[in-house]
Scaffold this motif. Structure first.
Motif, PDB file in Angstrom:
ATOM      1  N   THR A 372       0.827  -1.200   0.000  1.00 24.77           N
ATOM      2  CA  THR A 372       0.000   0.000   0.000  1.00 24.77           C
ATOM      3  C   THR A 372       0.862   1.251   0.000  1.00 24.77           C
ATOM      4  O   THR A 372       1.944   1.275   0.603  1.00 24.77           O
ATOM      5  CB  THR A 372      -0.949   0.023   1.212  1.00 24.77           C
ATOM      6  N   MET A 373       0.376   2.290  -0.679  1.00 22.48           N
ATOM      7  CA  MET A 373       1.049   3.585  -0.692  1.00 22.48           C
ATOM      8  C   MET A 373       0.535   4.488   0.427  1.00 22.48           C
ATOM      9  O   MET A 373       1.048   5.588   0.612  1.00 22.48           O
ATOM     10  CB  MET A 373       0.836   4.282  -2.040  1.00 22.48           C
ATOM     11  N   GLN A 374      -0.497   4.053   1.154  1.00 20.54           N
ATOM     12  CA  GLN A 374      -1.058   4.866   2.238  1.00 20.54           C
ATOM     13  C   GLN A 374      -0.862   4.190   3.585  1.00 20.54           C
ATOM     14  O   GLN A 374      -0.966   2.971   3.695  1.00 20.54           O
ATOM     15  CB  GLN A 374      -2.571   5.092   2.024  1.00 20.54           C
ATOM     16  N   ASP A 375      -0.590   5.014   4.585  1.00 18.05           N
ATOM     17  CA  ASP A 375      -0.616   4.501   5.946  1.00 18.05           C
ATOM     18  C   ASP A 375      -2.013   4.766   6.513  1.00 18.05           C
ATOM     19  O   ASP A 375      -2.888   5.279   5.830  1.00 18.05           O
ATOM     20  CB  ASP A 375       0.461   5.179   6.803  1.00 18.05           C
ATOM     21  N   GLY A 376      -2.223   4.393   7.765  1.00 17.82           N
ATOM     22  CA  GLY A 376      -3.498   4.673   8.409  1.00 17.82           C
ATOM     23  C   GLY A 376      -4.591   3.654   8.160  1.00 17.82           C
ATOM     24  O   GLY A 376      -5.730   3.870   8.594  1.00 17.82           O
TER      25      GLY A 376
END
Length: 542
Positions: A372-376
């Motif tokens: 994934t390119m997003q955290d959270g």
């Protein structure tokens, strides 16, 4: 006598049924992540899985989950079940929650339900190659936007495992709220996909057009050895071989020609140019021909052309050429040798087999293996059950309260962002006075800067006192500068963009940060309001 035995038997039957019902209502597996995952879930130690998992609460909630803490990383983690879950001959519900707290532009948030791995399998070596039975959940990146459902099914003839992807899956919710994803596998071979408890997709595992490729292969296939005959003609239409181009057909005729009937309008000003030198422009006093080149007055539209029918050399307008026909082509006729579109003949499929039910592999472990390119991303409340009602009750208990709270918070934020800023009567009077102060003549050179500060204050009325103090400081600074012999403010002048009347000393003064900011502001106003005064430019900028 017989009636005495009825009551005990009835009681025993009711007791057994109640015990069975209680057992059936319990989930086969449930993970709430209320406690830390460490020691219960195994993080992959493979080199490519650098992403760090964290036990964290959901934003705005006390409820905890499994958090993807870094962006642009691969993540791997697995949980072995105490007992494999059989997917055959009973309803099986797979359900979990995930929240994209920072959004999801590119990445996966799906689960892998792993089949038994064998005695030599080591959980900490879990990776993309670990064989699964079902992959389920959201995936979004570029043109991909879908809630995956993939069944890895063993071909009974070849013994190979094949990935069967659900066709036309639902799309992924694009907000930052908590969502719950549910897959229901039913004994009649139906599959239902729910998002937030609402059915978004229904399919059947054994229907040919619901999965790609179909789980049951087609009975016949095109013969791979069948070849199209060389004389097979697939052209439905052909050019008429007997057609001849007409003698008067001119392929070289132009599309447009001069309009011979056009007449020059009366009063046409042949000797007047369309543009003339600006008569009000003059060569700046500090213009240096050697340094700046020969000075030329800027051009303006000839005012005489605006009052007359036109200026300059008159030319006839063009019109479409009535003789134009373009390149000649023979007309099309039906092809007498047309045989249709060729297809190879069908033969029995040697790999065909029939099934009454898919040969599901048991679920022995649950893994999250994503990039994934997003955290959270926050995973929570993973559930496997045999009863759809159990899944519903967990949704109502664990997901619904969070979702409702997040939804209300989102609505409140959207409403607040759309509310216009309201000024009190006192504040309105203060800002009216400030605008009048900005019009004081000796503040002319600083007017734009002062107005900019006032406008910021109007958008943030709670800092009115601070705005007043800022403007008072500006005014006092200007007065002191004038009284103590500082340079007087340089008034702006309207002038042609091709020249400059500023002196070298003034150009140096213009390099001050506050003057540079003022000039940039003036240029923005010029773009928005063409009639406003143009900004001063040094001759080296023209």
């Amino acid at each position: 006598m017989g009636g005495r035995w009825i009551a005990p038997y009835l009681f025993l039957t009711l007791f057994v049924c109640s015990v069975f019902h209680i057992h059936a209502s319990e989930p086969l597996f449930y993970e709430s992540f209320d406690d830390s995952f460490e020691g219960r879930w195994i993080v992959s130690e493979k080199d490519e899985y650098k992403g760090v998992w964290k036990h964290s609460n959901s934003d705005g909630h006390e409820d905890h989950g499994l958090l993807v803490s870094e962006n642009a990383r691969k993540y791997g983690i697995v949980k072995e079940l105490e007992k494999p879950v059989n997917l055959k001959d009973a309803t099986v519900v797979l359900q979990y929650e995930v929240r994209f707290q920072n959004g999801l532009e590119c990445g996966g948030a799906y689960l892998k339900f792993l089949r038994p791995q064998g005695t030599n399998w080591i959980p900490k070596e879990f990776d993309n190659e670990s064989p699964y039975s079902i992959m389920f959940g959201p995936d979004k990146c570029g043109s991909t936007n879908k809630v995956h459902f993939i069944l890895k099914h063993k071909n009974p003839k070849t013994g190979e495992y094949v990935e069967h992807h659900l066709k036309y899956p639902p799309s992924v919710p694009s907000d930052k709220l908590s969502h719950v994803y549910t897959a229901i596998l039913e004994p009649n071979n139906d599959l239902r996909i729910l998002i937030d408890g609402e059915e978004k997709k229904k399919a059947n595992f054994l229907t040919g057009d619901h999965f790609e490729p179909a789980i049951i292969p087609p009975k016949t296939i095109p013969d791979p050895d069948d070849k199209k005959p060389e004389d097979w003609d697939e052209r439905a239409k052909i050019s008429d071989p007997d057609a001849v181009k007409p003698e008067d057909w001119d392929e070289d005729a132009p599309v447009e020609i001069e309009d011979g009937d056009a007449v020059k309008p009366e009063g046409w000003l042949d000797d007047e140019p369309e543009e003339i030198d600006d008569p009000e422009a003059s060569k700046p006093e500090d213009w240096d021909d050697e340094e700046d080149g020969e000075w030329e007055a800027p051009k303006i539209d000839n005012p005489k052309c605006a009052t007359g029918p036109g200026c300059g050399e008159w030319k006839r307008p063009v019109k479409r050429n009535p003789a134009y026909k373009g390149k000649w082509h023979a007309p099309l006729i039906d092809n007498p040798d047309y045989k249709g579109i060729w297809k190879p003949q069908e033969i029995p499929n040697p790999d065909y087999f029939d099934l009454e039910k898919p040969d599901y592999e048991p679920i022995a472990a649950i893994g999250i293996e994503i990039w994934t390119m997003q955290d959270g991303l926050l995973f929570d409340n993973i559930l496997i059950a045999n009863d759809e009602k159990v899944a519903k009750s967990y949704r109502e208990k664990t997901w619904k309260p969070k979702f409702d709270l997040e939804k209300e918070k989102q609505k409140a934020e959207e409403a607040a962002s759309n509310l216009p800023v309201k000024l009190s009567s006192y504040q309105k009077k203060v800002f009216d006075v400030l605008y009048k102060i900005a019009d004081i003549p000796f503040l002319k050179a600083y007017k734009i800067k002062v107005i900019e500060v006032i406008e910021k204050g109007e958008k943030q009325p709670n800092v009115t006192i601070g705005i007043l103090a800022s403007i008072v400081v500006v005014i006092i600074t200007i007065i002191l500068r004038i009284l103590l012999g500082g340079k007087k403010p340089i008034p702006r002048q309207e002038e042609p963009v091709t020249g400059s009347t500023s002196t070298p000393a003034e150009e140096k003064e213009d390099e001050r940060p506050e003057r540079k900011e003022e000039t940039e502001k003036e240029e923005e106003i010029e773009k928005e309001e063409p009639g406003a005064l143009r900004p001063r430019r040094s001759r080296r900028e023209t």
